[in-house]
Write a protein that holds these residues in place. Structure first.
Motif, short mmCIF file in Angstrom:
data_model
loop_
_atom_site.label_atom_id
_atom_site.label_comp_id
_atom_site.label_asym_id
_atom_site.label_seq_id
_atom_site.Cartn_x
_atom_site.Cartn_y
_atom_site.Cartn_z
N HIS A 1 0.83 -1.20 0.00
CA HIS A 1 0.00 0.00 0.00
C HIS A 1 0.87 1.26 0.00
O HIS A 1 0.64 2.20 -0.79
CB HIS A 1 -0.92 0.00 1.23
CG HIS A 1 -1.78 1.22 1.33
ND1 HIS A 1 -2.93 1.38 0.58
CD2 HIS A 1 -1.66 2.36 2.08
CE1 HIS A 1 -3.48 2.55 0.86
NE2 HIS A 1 -2.74 3.16 1.77
N ARG A 2 1.86 1.29 0.87
CA ARG A 2 2.73 2.46 0.98
C ARG A 2 3.57 2.64 -0.29
O ARG A 2 3.69 3.75 -0.82
CB ARG A 2 3.64 2.32 2.20
CG ARG A 2 4.59 3.50 2.40
CD ARG A 2 5.38 3.37 3.69
NE ARG A 2 6.35 4.42 3.83
CZ ARG A 2 6.08 5.66 4.21
NH1 ARG A 2 4.83 6.00 4.50
NH2 ARG A 2 7.04 6.57 4.32
N SER A 3 4.16 1.55 -0.79
CA SER A 3 5.03 1.64 -1.97
C SER A 3 4.26 2.07 -3.21
O SER A 3 4.74 2.90 -4.00
CB SER A 3 5.71 0.28 -2.22
OG SER A 3 6.58 -0.04 -1.16
N VAL A 4 3.06 1.51 -3.39
CA VAL A 4 2.25 1.87 -4.56
C VAL A 4 1.81 3.34 -4.47
O VAL A 4 1.83 4.07 -5.47
CB VAL A 4 1.03 0.95 -4.69
CG1 VAL A 4 0.06 1.47 -5.75
CG2 VAL A 4 1.47 -0.47 -5.04
N ALA A 5 1.43 3.78 -3.27
CA ALA A 5 1.02 5.18 -3.10
C ALA A 5 2.16 6.13 -3.44
O ALA A 5 1.96 7.15 -4.13
CB ALA A 5 0.56 5.40 -1.66
N GLN A 6 3.36 5.79 -2.99
CA GLN A 6 4.52 6.63 -3.29
C GLN A 6 4.83 6.63 -4.78
O GLN A 6 5.14 7.68 -5.37
CB GLN A 6 5.74 6.15 -2.50
CG GLN A 6 5.66 6.44 -1.01
CD GLN A 6 6.87 5.92 -0.26
OE1 GLN A 6 7.51 4.95 -0.67
NE2 GLN A 6 7.19 6.56 0.86
N ARG A 7 4.74 5.46 -5.41
CA ARG A 7 5.03 5.37 -6.85
C ARG A 7 3.99 6.16 -7.64
O ARG A 7 4.34 6.87 -8.60
CB ARG A 7 5.03 3.90 -7.27
CG ARG A 7 5.15 3.65 -8.78
CD ARG A 7 6.37 4.26 -9.41
NE ARG A 7 7.62 3.77 -8.88
CZ ARG A 7 8.81 4.15 -9.31
NH1 ARG A 7 8.91 5.05 -10.30
NH2 ARG A 7 9.92 3.66 -8.78
N MET A 8 2.74 6.07 -7.28
CA MET A 8 1.69 6.82 -7.98
C MET A 8 1.90 8.32 -7.81
O MET A 8 1.73 9.10 -8.76
CB MET A 8 0.31 6.42 -7.44
CG MET A 8 -0.11 5.00 -7.81
SD MET A 8 -0.40 4.81 -9.58
CE MET A 8 -1.91 5.76 -9.78
N MET A 9 2.27 8.74 -6.60
CA MET A 9 2.51 10.16 -6.35
C MET A 9 3.68 10.67 -7.19
O MET A 9 3.61 11.74 -7.82
CB MET A 9 2.79 10.39 -4.86
CG MET A 9 3.02 11.86 -4.49
SD MET A 9 1.55 12.87 -4.81
CE MET A 9 0.45 12.21 -3.52
N SER B 1 4.74 9.42 -9.97
CA SER B 1 4.32 9.41 -11.38
C SER B 1 3.50 10.63 -11.71
O SER B 1 3.66 11.26 -12.77
CB SER B 1 3.53 8.13 -11.67
OG SER B 1 3.05 8.14 -12.99
N LEU B 2 2.60 11.02 -10.80
CA LEU B 2 1.78 12.20 -11.03
C LEU B 2 2.62 13.48 -11.04
O LEU B 2 2.39 14.38 -11.86
CB LEU B 2 0.70 12.30 -9.94
CG LEU B 2 -0.41 11.24 -10.00
CD1 LEU B 2 -1.29 11.31 -8.77
CD2 LEU B 2 -1.25 11.44 -11.26
N GLN B 3 3.61 13.55 -10.14
CA GLN B 3 4.48 14.72 -10.09
C GLN B 3 5.33 14.83 -11.36
O GLN B 3 5.55 15.93 -11.89
CB GLN B 3 5.37 14.64 -8.86
CG GLN B 3 4.63 14.84 -7.54
CD GLN B 3 5.48 14.61 -6.33
OE1 GLN B 3 6.59 14.10 -6.43
NE2 GLN B 3 4.97 15.02 -5.16
N GLU B 4 5.81 13.70 -11.86
CA GLU B 4 6.62 13.71 -13.08
C GLU B 4 5.80 14.11 -14.29
O GLU B 4 6.30 14.71 -15.23
CB GLU B 4 7.24 12.33 -13.29
CG GLU B 4 8.32 11.97 -12.29
CD GLU B 4 8.78 10.53 -12.41
OE1 GLU B 4 8.26 9.82 -13.32
OE2 GLU B 4 9.65 10.10 -11.64
#
Length: 417
Positions: free
Chosen positions: A402-410, A412-415
């Motif tokens: 949950h934590r890793s996916v949330a960070q990866r999605m964030m 990705s959105l910032q990039e």
């Protein structure tokens, strides 16, 4: 030994002989096989039975040179030549160039990386095990476009089976490499058997020359004995390579045929072992990034994909048990390998995939990010949910994911912003 002579020979070719020594400076091109055979002839004509092969300068190793030369060395050793290898660089030690690996269950299980190694096989059981293991290794190493894994498996099986059925050799040799930058699969399969010309000379086809024999062999339905084979192996290989815009070179006896797209170029007057053992080398490359329509390439024939069938559940989903497909859950490398497995199952036609974490106590955050996080980004959150189901996770793994996916999605959105 005169160093000036060695320097001059070194500039002329990559393989040369001096007394009872053979020096190999490169193993990256089919011409190095011809150079090695000529060097071997020179040593043998001088009456030497004890031969030293010096490999100190070798830096590049490709299957189309490494495999045939390894096979030739083993052949001469069986003729009671004492061949010793000196100054073998680490890259050749890892490749098992001097002592090819026998494709036993133990060897295929114990070797962590099966690629870029010379394997030899002696019977149908070894062929099945070797092909299955190499296909699995490919699916872990690189993401392949639709049809590539299936076509690769078909080609590997057919060419290796040809050796057992037609070469009259007691063993064959094979190596598979992945060239990550170009996304190519490079394969070479070789034997020291009777060769294509001698094989077809026993049939109704009666080739006039070694070039004629290879040209016949890649035609549909041409075989030594219809009771043994249908003659579709090399033809099918050629059609698949053409469908993929890949490369194919078949060398047997004194001839070679190089094929790219719809163009072919024959070569003749090449050195070979002897009239009774002309040998055969099949060297092909497939672009893993370019899909293959295997049914179209094989005139409507669609091989059964046993790998996908073995993963299929009663409800038609494809279940991947994570602990069975990875060497651990703590590193990004392990995550990349299992992610490639998942992507290849989807690209082969698995429309709904279950990832089962049963039997795994914990995963690292980097593993979770590289595996699941990047899959979510690749497919998008909603498509990921439609394609992939996660099951068998304990609370610890759920929290890490949950934590890793949330960070990866964030990220990705910032990039993307």
């Amino acid at each position: 030994m005169n160093s000036n002579n060695l320097d001059r020979r070194n500039q002329e070719r990559s393989v040369w002989s001096e007394d009872d020594y053979i020096f190999i400076q490169n193993l990256s091109h089919p011409r190095h096989v011809s150079e090695f055979l000529r060097a071997l002839y020179n040593v043998c004509r001088s009456g030497y039975k004890d031969i030293a092969i010096v490999l100190k300068e070798v830096k590049a190793v490709f299957p189309n040179a490494c495999v045939p030369i390894a096979a030739i060395i083993q052949y001469y050793r069986k003729l009671d030549f004492n061949i010793e290898v000196y100054d073998q660089p680490r890259i050749l030690e890892i490749a098992h160039f001097n002592q090819p690996l026998l494709a036993t269950t133990n060897a295929l299980t114990n070797e962590i990386d099966l690629l870029s190694k010379v394997w030899h096989f002696q019977d149908e059981v070894m062929v099945f095990q070797l092909v299955s293991a190499l296909v699995t290794a490919i699916t872990r190493r690189i993401e392949c476009s639709s049809g590539v894994v299936e076509a690769f498996e078909w080609c590997l099986t057919e060419v290796i089976d040809n050796i057992l059925q037609h070469s009259k050799a007691s063993e064959g040799f094979a190596m598979v490499q992945v060239h990550a930058d170009s996304k190519r699969l490079a394969v070479c399969i070789a034997d020291t058997g009777i060769g294509i010309y001698n094989s077809l000379a026993q049939s109704i086809h009666k080739p006039r020359s070694a070039v004629d024999a290879i040209t016949l062999a890649v035609k549909e339905g041409v075989t030594r004995d219809p009771q043994i084979g249908q003659g579709n192996g090399l033809w099918g290989l050629l059609e698949i390579v053409k469908n993929n815009s890949g490369l194919l070179t078949i060398t047997s006896g004194s001839a070679s045929l190089f094929i790219r797209d719809n163009e072919s170029k024959p070569f003749s007057k090449l050195p070979y072992l002897d009239k009774s053992h002309q040998g055969t080398i099949v060297d092909f490359q497939i672009d893993a990034s370019q899909g293959i329509d295997i049914a179209s390439a094989l005139s409507g024939h669609k091989p059964v994909n046993l790998r996908l069938e073995n993963l299929e559940t009663n409800t038609g989903e494809h279940c991947i048990i994570i602990k069975d497909h990875t060497h651990g859950t703590g590193t990004r490398l392990a995550a990349i390998q299992i992610r490639n497995v998942v992507l290849n199952v989807i690209n082969e036609g698995g429309s709904k995939v279950i990832l089962d974490f049963s039997g795994i106590a914990v995963i690292s955050s980097s593993f979770a990010d590289e595996f699941i996080g990047k899959l979510v980004v690749k497919f998008g959150f909603f498509n990921f949910q439609n394609i992939i189901t996660l099951q068998g996770m304990n609370p610890v793994i759920q929290g890490i994911l949950h934590r890793s996916v949330a960070q990866r999605m964030m990220n990705s959105l910032q990039e993307g912003s």
